[in-house]
Write a protein that holds these residues in place. Sequence first.
Motif, PDB file in Angstrom:
ATOM      1  N   ARG A   3       0.829  -1.188   0.000  1.00 19.88           N
ATOM      2  CA  ARG A   3       0.000   0.000   0.000  1.00 19.88           C
ATOM      3  C   ARG A   3       0.875   1.253   0.000  1.00 19.88           C
ATOM      4  O   ARG A   3       1.821   1.375   0.746  1.00 19.88           O
ATOM      5  N   SER A   4       0.546   2.212  -0.856  1.00 23.39           N
ATOM      6  CA  SER A   4       1.326   3.450  -0.925  1.00 23.39           C
ATOM      7  C   SER A   4       1.049   4.317   0.281  1.00 23.39           C
ATOM      8  O   SER A   4      -0.065   4.345   0.795  1.00 23.39           O
ATOM      9  N   SER A   5       2.055   5.047   0.730  1.00 26.76           N
ATOM     10  CA  SER A   5       1.830   6.018   1.794  1.00 26.76           C
ATOM     11  C   SER A   5       1.050   7.192   1.228  1.00 26.76           C
ATOM     12  O   SER A   5       0.963   7.388   0.018  1.00 26.76           O
ATOM     13  N   ALA A   6       0.480   8.001   2.141  1.00 27.98           N
ATOM     14  CA  ALA A   6      -0.294   9.161   1.705  1.00 27.98           C
ATOM     15  C   ALA A   6       0.580  10.118   0.896  1.00 27.98           C
ATOM     16  O   ALA A   6       0.158  10.660  -0.123  1.00 27.98           O
ATOM     17  N   LEU A   7       1.841  10.305   1.350  1.00 27.73           N
ATOM     18  CA  LEU A   7       2.743  11.211   0.646  1.00 27.73           C
ATOM     19  C   LEU A   7       3.055  10.692  -0.750  1.00 27.73           C
ATOM     20  O   LEU A   7       3.048  11.436  -1.726  1.00 27.73           O
ATOM     21  N   THR A   8       3.324   9.359  -0.854  1.00 32.77           N
ATOM     22  CA  THR A   8       3.620   8.769  -2.152  1.00 32.77           C
ATOM     23  C   THR A   8       2.452   8.938  -3.101  1.00 32.77           C
ATOM     24  O   THR A   8       2.626   9.257  -4.279  1.00 32.77           O
ATOM     25  N   ARG A   9       1.229   8.740  -2.601  1.00 35.88           N
ATOM     26  CA  ARG A   9       0.057   8.896  -3.461  1.00 35.88           C
ATOM     27  C   ARG A   9      -0.088  10.340  -3.933  1.00 35.88           C
ATOM     28  O   ARG A   9      -0.373  10.595  -5.109  1.00 35.88           O
ATOM     29  N   LEU A  10       0.114  11.292  -3.029  1.00 35.04           N
ATOM     30  CA  LEU A  10       0.019  12.705  -3.425  1.00 35.04           C
ATOM     31  C   LEU A  10       1.042  13.034  -4.504  1.00 35.04           C
ATOM     32  O   LEU A  10       0.733  13.735  -5.477  1.00 35.04           O
ATOM     33  N   GLU A  11       2.265  12.549  -4.340  1.00 30.15           N
ATOM     34  CA  GLU A  11       3.294  12.788  -5.341  1.00 30.15           C
ATOM     35  C   GLU A  11       2.915  12.140  -6.661  1.00 30.15           C
ATOM     36  O   GLU A  11       3.113  12.720  -7.735  1.00 30.15           O
ATOM     37  N   ARG A  12       2.347  10.928  -6.591  1.00 32.60           N
ATOM     38  CA  ARG A  12       1.947  10.232  -7.817  1.00 32.60           C
ATOM     39  C   ARG A  12       0.801  10.966  -8.514  1.00 32.60           C
ATOM     40  O   ARG A  12       0.773  11.073  -9.747  1.00 32.60           O
ATOM     41  N   LEU A  13      -0.135  11.489  -7.725  1.00 32.99           N
ATOM     42  CA  LEU A  13      -1.244  12.238  -8.310  1.00 32.99           C
ATOM     43  C   LEU A  13      -0.751  13.492  -9.013  1.00 32.99           C
ATOM     44  O   LEU A  13      -1.258  13.871 -10.075  1.00 32.99           O
ATOM     45  N   ASP A  14       0.249  14.150  -8.425  1.00 33.83           N
ATOM     46  CA  ASP A  14       0.830  15.329  -9.071  1.00 33.83           C
ATOM     47  C   ASP A  14       1.480  14.954 -10.397  1.00 33.83           C
ATOM     48  O   ASP A  14       1.321  15.648 -11.407  1.00 33.83           O
ATOM     49  N   ARG A  15       2.237  13.841 -10.397  1.00 34.78           N
ATOM     50  CA  ARG A  15       2.894  13.410 -11.639  1.00 34.78           C
ATOM     51  C   ARG A  15       1.861  12.978 -12.673  1.00 34.78           C
ATOM     52  O   ARG A  15       2.014  13.257 -13.869  1.00 34.78           O
ATOM     53  N   LEU A  16       0.803  12.297 -12.211  1.00 35.54           N
ATOM     54  CA  LEU A  16      -0.239  11.852 -13.119  1.00 35.54           C
ATOM     55  C   LEU A  16      -0.948  13.044 -13.757  1.00 35.54           C
ATOM     56  O   LEU A  16      -1.246  13.048 -14.960  1.00 35.54           O
TER      57      LEU A  16
END
Length: 243
Positions: A3-16
């Motif tokens: 499971r991704s951490s909240a920070l990792t998901r936020l960073e991924r959403l920005d890149r997406l």
Amino acid sequence: MPRSSALTRLERLDRLTATLKQDRPHTIADLAKEHGVSNRTLTRDLQILRDQGLPIEADRGRGGGVRLDHHWGVGRLNLSYPEAVDLLISLAVAEQMQSPLFLAKLGSVRRQLTASFSPDKRARVARLKSRILIGTSASPHVQSTKASAPPRAVQRLHQAFLDQSALTIRYQREDTTPSTRTIEPHYLLLNYPIWYVLAFDHLRKSPRTFRCDRIISATGTEDRFKLLPQDRFKDTIEANTLI
């Protein structure tokens, strides 16, 4: 897949989001591979972005994929609160300078931006704007001595001004002699293109004016101050803003 951490998901959403802004469609599989997640996770990420207001479209059939609505643009610009405050204050400064070019729509932009704030934030922005003063243009001699302050010093001055907190600066006087001062940045004054900070100087125990481009370094403190009225700085403005 862990499971991704909240920070990792936020960073991924920005890149997406940045990927989707490219002017071509992307398949779910390609996006999932590019961002290192499963198709299922990528689909959930897309739904999160839709819930946040991004107009993501899906084109079916061969050559199809997902992309942002072609009509999406600056109207969907998403600024953080500090960024919006800086933009609003910059617009106010531009309006006060009364340049005739490219300013016809500034009032409309400012009103729309202000309307996006909550009432308490609008009041806070109004207070900040009242602390930024626009004077006359600097003399040719003063303009010829303009320098560039270190970006970090400018950032710390900016933050101390917003927070109404004291700042310890290393300052280069007109005779090039450096001195260390602890100041309270009450107001900013623009004598174009020179910015001055109107501050209470702890060393002199009185109001003083400092040229922002002569601040060599700055260190923030946690000591807050109460705003002084503008008339407390009248004498120091008249005595020091032409140098």
